[in-house]
Design an enzyme around this catalytic site. Sequence first.
Site, short mmCIF file in Angstrom:
data_model
loop_
_atom_site.label_atom_id
_atom_site.label_comp_id
_atom_site.label_asym_id
_atom_site.label_seq_id
_atom_site.Cartn_x
_atom_site.Cartn_y
_atom_site.Cartn_z
N LYS A 110 0.85 -1.19 0.00
CA LYS A 110 0.00 0.00 0.00
C LYS A 110 0.89 1.25 0.00
O LYS A 110 1.75 1.41 0.87
CB LYS A 110 -0.89 -0.03 1.25
CG LYS A 110 -2.22 0.64 1.08
CD LYS A 110 -3.11 0.30 2.26
CE LYS A 110 -4.40 1.08 2.23
NZ LYS A 110 -5.17 0.90 3.45
O1 G3P Z 1 -8.06 2.01 5.18
C1 G3P Z 1 -8.38 3.31 4.88
C2 G3P Z 1 -9.78 3.75 5.16
O2 G3P Z 1 -10.68 2.71 4.88
C3 G3P Z 1 -9.98 4.39 6.49
O3 G3P Z 1 -11.32 4.58 6.82
O4 G3P Z 1 -13.08 5.25 8.41
O5 G3P Z 1 -10.68 5.81 8.91
O6 G3P Z 1 -11.90 7.00 7.12
P1 G3P Z 1 -11.76 5.72 7.87
#
Ligand code: G3P
Length: 219
Positions: free
Chosen positions: A87
Amino acid sequence: MKFFIDTANLAEIKEAYDLGVLDGVTTNPSLMAKEGISGDAAVKAHYKAICDIVDANVSAEVIATDFEGMIREGKELAKIDDKIVVKIPMIKDGVKALKYFSSEGIRTNCTLVFSAGQALLAAKAGASYVSPFIGRLDDIAYDGLELIEQIVHIYHTYAYETEVLAASVRHTMHLIKCAEIGADVVTCPLKVITGLLGHPLTDKGLEQFLADHAKVNKK
Ligand code: G3P
């Protein structure tokens, strides 16, 4: 549409995998920190533990932000297991790293994508997946789903092989809308996947079926 789970929690990954509908796992440094995983050896061991649970790909994020550092870290991560997808953040050196890994046959997931322009760059650099963050756009009053639609349209127009991986998916309607729009993958917490299960008419119907069966099958 593929379902990935967005967590570094081993119990949740196992639960989602045992359900039989899981196609992959994504992690990020915040999710690893949430599990209290720190230090190079522990991080690598944790990624290996995730790979041992699932027969699916596992996104592991680099910490470096310079080209050489991303290449070094990405190669180390890729060595952990064949399931690892490296990633890489959407920054200038990240685009170069995506191109490098693509030429080396190492799969990548370009993260922290918030615009169609960034998604176009990721595809041109040969990313295997692009991760637009829906929820974080919604948080600041931009339409996350509209971005997914835009990227899906662009990728289809030019037949880019990069898969659109909708990330920062916060609830079941996000997931369903992504399916309608044609996202290739969604990554989300376990509760979003299990949230698809429930319906009051299912519960009511099952209760009735079992009651009717019991009526005629008394001992
Ligand atoms: O993995 C990245 C992303 O899915 C993070 O989600 O909820 O922290 O914005 P969030």
